[in-house]
Motif scaffolding. Structure first.
Motif, short mmCIF file in Angstrom:
data_model
loop_
_atom_site.label_atom_id
_atom_site.label_comp_id
_atom_site.label_asym_id
_atom_site.label_seq_id
_atom_site.Cartn_x
_atom_site.Cartn_y
_atom_site.Cartn_z
N GLN A 161 0.98 -27.84 14.30
CA GLN A 161 2.26 -27.39 13.73
C GLN A 161 2.43 -27.83 12.27
O GLN A 161 2.03 -28.92 11.88
N VAL A 162 3.05 -26.93 11.50
CA VAL A 162 3.30 -27.19 10.07
C VAL A 162 4.54 -28.07 9.95
O VAL A 162 5.65 -27.66 10.30
N LYS A 163 4.35 -29.28 9.46
CA LYS A 163 5.45 -30.24 9.40
C LYS A 163 6.27 -30.10 8.11
O LYS A 163 7.42 -30.54 8.05
N ALA A 164 5.67 -29.52 7.07
CA ALA A 164 6.39 -29.31 5.81
C ALA A 164 5.71 -28.16 5.08
O ALA A 164 4.51 -27.92 5.26
N HIS A 165 6.45 -27.44 4.28
CA HIS A 165 5.88 -26.32 3.54
C HIS A 165 6.62 -26.15 2.22
O HIS A 165 7.72 -26.67 2.02
N ARG A 166 5.99 -25.43 1.32
CA ARG A 166 6.60 -25.15 0.02
C ARG A 166 6.31 -23.70 -0.34
O ARG A 166 5.18 -23.22 -0.22
N VAL A 167 7.36 -23.00 -0.79
CA VAL A 167 7.22 -21.62 -1.26
C VAL A 167 6.95 -21.66 -2.77
O VAL A 167 7.76 -22.20 -3.53
N LEU A 168 5.83 -21.11 -3.17
CA LEU A 168 5.46 -21.11 -4.58
C LEU A 168 6.04 -19.90 -5.29
O LEU A 168 6.20 -18.82 -4.70
N ASP A 169 6.32 -20.06 -6.57
CA ASP A 169 6.96 -18.98 -7.33
C ASP A 169 5.93 -18.17 -8.13
O ASP A 169 6.20 -17.74 -9.25
N VAL A 170 4.76 -17.98 -7.55
CA VAL A 170 3.68 -17.25 -8.22
C VAL A 170 3.06 -16.26 -7.23
O VAL A 170 3.35 -16.30 -6.04
N ALA A 171 2.22 -15.39 -7.77
CA ALA A 171 1.42 -14.50 -6.93
C ALA A 171 -0.02 -14.97 -6.96
O ALA A 171 -0.50 -15.46 -7.99
N TRP A 172 -0.71 -14.86 -5.85
CA TRP A 172 -2.12 -15.20 -5.79
C TRP A 172 -2.93 -13.92 -5.81
O TRP A 172 -2.74 -13.02 -4.97
N THR A 173 -3.87 -13.82 -6.73
CA THR A 173 -4.73 -12.66 -6.85
C THR A 173 -6.15 -13.12 -7.15
O THR A 173 -6.39 -14.29 -7.45
N ALA A 174 -7.08 -12.18 -7.10
CA ALA A 174 -8.45 -12.49 -7.50
C ALA A 174 -8.49 -12.84 -8.99
O ALA A 174 -9.25 -13.72 -9.41
N GLU A 175 -7.66 -12.15 -9.77
CA GLU A 175 -7.64 -12.39 -11.20
C GLU A 175 -7.09 -13.77 -11.54
O GLU A 175 -7.57 -14.43 -12.48
N SER A 176 -6.11 -14.23 -10.79
CA SER A 176 -5.53 -15.56 -11.07
C SER A 176 -6.38 -16.68 -10.50
O SER A 176 -6.18 -17.85 -10.83
N GLY A 177 -7.35 -16.33 -9.62
CA GLY A 177 -8.33 -17.32 -9.18
C GLY A 177 -8.13 -17.89 -7.79
O GLY A 177 -9.04 -18.55 -7.27
N GLU A 178 -6.97 -17.65 -7.18
CA GLU A 178 -6.75 -18.24 -5.85
C GLU A 178 -7.41 -17.44 -4.73
O GLU A 178 -7.57 -17.95 -3.62
N LEU A 179 -7.76 -16.18 -5.00
CA LEU A 179 -8.39 -15.32 -4.00
C LEU A 179 -9.75 -14.85 -4.50
O LEU A 179 -9.98 -14.73 -5.70
N THR A 180 -10.63 -14.56 -3.55
CA THR A 180 -11.92 -13.96 -3.89
C THR A 180 -11.72 -12.47 -4.12
O THR A 180 -10.64 -11.92 -3.85
N PRO A 181 -12.74 -11.76 -4.62
CA PRO A 181 -12.60 -10.30 -4.77
C PRO A 181 -12.27 -9.58 -3.47
O PRO A 181 -11.68 -8.51 -3.49
N LYS A 182 -12.63 -10.18 -2.33
CA LYS A 182 -12.29 -9.59 -1.03
C LYS A 182 -10.96 -10.12 -0.50
O LYS A 182 -10.62 -9.92 0.66
N LEU A 183 -10.22 -10.83 -1.36
CA LEU A 183 -8.88 -11.35 -1.06
C LEU A 183 -8.87 -12.45 -0.01
O LEU A 183 -7.86 -12.65 0.68
N SER A 184 -9.99 -13.17 0.11
CA SER A 184 -10.01 -14.37 0.94
C SER A 184 -9.52 -15.55 0.10
O SER A 184 -9.62 -15.54 -1.13
N LEU A 185 -8.99 -16.56 0.77
CA LEU A 185 -8.49 -17.73 0.07
C LEU A 185 -9.63 -18.53 -0.55
O LEU A 185 -10.65 -18.78 0.09
N ARG A 186 -9.44 -18.95 -1.78
CA ARG A 186 -10.34 -19.92 -2.41
C ARG A 186 -9.70 -21.29 -2.22
O ARG A 186 -8.94 -21.78 -3.06
N ARG A 187 -10.00 -21.90 -1.10
CA ARG A 187 -9.29 -23.10 -0.70
C ARG A 187 -9.46 -24.24 -1.68
O ARG A 187 -8.50 -24.95 -1.99
N ARG A 188 -10.69 -24.45 -2.14
CA ARG A 188 -10.93 -25.56 -3.06
C ARG A 188 -10.13 -25.38 -4.35
O ARG A 188 -9.54 -26.32 -4.86
N VAL A 189 -10.10 -24.16 -4.87
CA VAL A 189 -9.32 -23.87 -6.08
C VAL A 189 -7.85 -24.15 -5.84
O VAL A 189 -7.17 -24.77 -6.66
#
Length: 232
Positions: free
Chosen positions: A186-214
Motif C-alpha cells: 500500500q502507498v503510504k504517501a504520495h505527491r502530485v507533480l506539476d509537470v508532464a512526463w514525456t520521452a522528450e523531458s527524459g522521464e519516459l523511454t521512446p516507448k513511454l515506459s518509466l525511466r525509473r533511475r532518472v
C-alpha cells in the motif's frame, strides 16, 4: 567488447526475443561499424562508454531502422535524444525491496494508480525505504476535462496539481488502489507533480515506459520530503 554483465544480459535478452545480436569489436572502425549496422538493419544498439560512442557518433543518424540506444555509461547520453536509455532504466522495472525486507512489484502498484482517469503516470518508490510512496503525474488530456466538468477553471498542470479538489480526487484514487494491495504494497504517501512526463523531458523511454533511475534522481528532493513529512 568487454566482459561486463550488461553485454551478456543484452545478448540473452535478444535471444529470448528471437532477435539476432551482432558483436562489434573494440578494434572495429567507424566505417566497419557503419557497414555492419546498415546491412543488419540494426534496431537496437548497446554501447558501453565514451570510446565506443566516439566511433558510433558519426553514423548514429544514418541508421533509419535504429529505435533505441542502450548505454551502460549514462554520461555519454546526448542531451535531448529520446532514443537513448540506460541499462539501469531497463532493469528498473524489477522488484522493490523495503528496509523491512518486503518484496514489492512496482508495476502492480502503478497500474492500479493509473486506473483512475486523472492519473497519467505514477511511479512507486520503496527500494530500501521502510514503506511504499508514489509520485503521480496528472493525465494531460483527462485532467483538464475532469476539471471542467467539476467547475474548475484551471487547465495547466501546475494549477491543477495544486487545486484542492484535484488533490482530493487523487487521494481517493490512491485509497482505491490500496484496497487491492496487501499492507506492505500500500502507498503510504504520495505527491502530485506539476509537470508532464514525456520521452522528450527524459522521464519516459521512446516507448513511454518509466525511466525509473532518472525519475528517482531528478525528484530526489520530493521523495525525501515524502518520507520526512509522512513520518511526522
Amino acid at each position: 567488447m568487454s566482459k561486463r554483465p550488461g553485454h551478456w544480459a543484452s545478448d540473452l535478452a535478444a535471444a529470448h526475443l528471437g532477435a539476432i545480436s551482432c558483436t562489434l569489436y573494440d578494434t572495429s572502425s567507424t566505417d566497419q561499424i557503419r557497414y555492419i549496422a546498415r546491412h543488419s538493419a540494426a534496431a537496437v544498439v548497446v554501447l558501453e562508454g565514451a570510446a565506443q560512442w566516439a566511433r558510433w557518433r558519426p553514423i548514429i543518424d544514418d541508421l533509419p531502422g535504429l529505435r533505441t540506444v542502450v548505454v551502460l555509461d549514462p554520461s555519454i547520453i546526448p542531451p535531448g535524444d529520446p532514443r537513448f536509455v540506460t541499462y539501469a532504466d531497463l532493469r528498473g522495472s524489477g522488484i522493490l525491496v523495503t528496509s523491512g525486507g518486503k518484496n514489492i512489484a512496482p508495476t502492480r502498484v502503478e497500474s492500479l494508480l493509473r486506473a483512475h482517469p486523472l492519473v497519467g503516470q505514477a511511479v512507486a518508490i520503496g527500494d530500501r525505504p521502510p514503506y511504499v510512496t508514489a509520485l503521480v503525474v496528472l493525465d494531460e488530456e483527462a485532467a483538464p476535462a475532469w476539471a471542467k466538468t467539476h467547475g474548475i477553471d484551471a487547465v495547466d498542470p501546475a494549477s491543477l496539481a495544486a487545486h484542492s479538489a484535484v488533490l482530493r480526487e487523487v487521494d481517493h484514487a490512491v485509497a482505491q488502489a490500496n484496497k487491492a494491495l496487501s499492507r506492505a504494497e500500500q502507498v503510504k504517501a504520495h505527491r502530485v507533480l506539476d509537470v508532464a512526463w514525456t520521452a522528450e523531458s527524459g522521464e519516459l523511454t521512446p516507448k513511454l515506459s518509466l525511466r525509473r533511475r532518472v525519475i528517482v534522481e531528478r525528484y530526489a528532493a520530493e521523495i525525501d520530503r515524502l518520507y520526512t513529512e509522512s513520518q511526522r
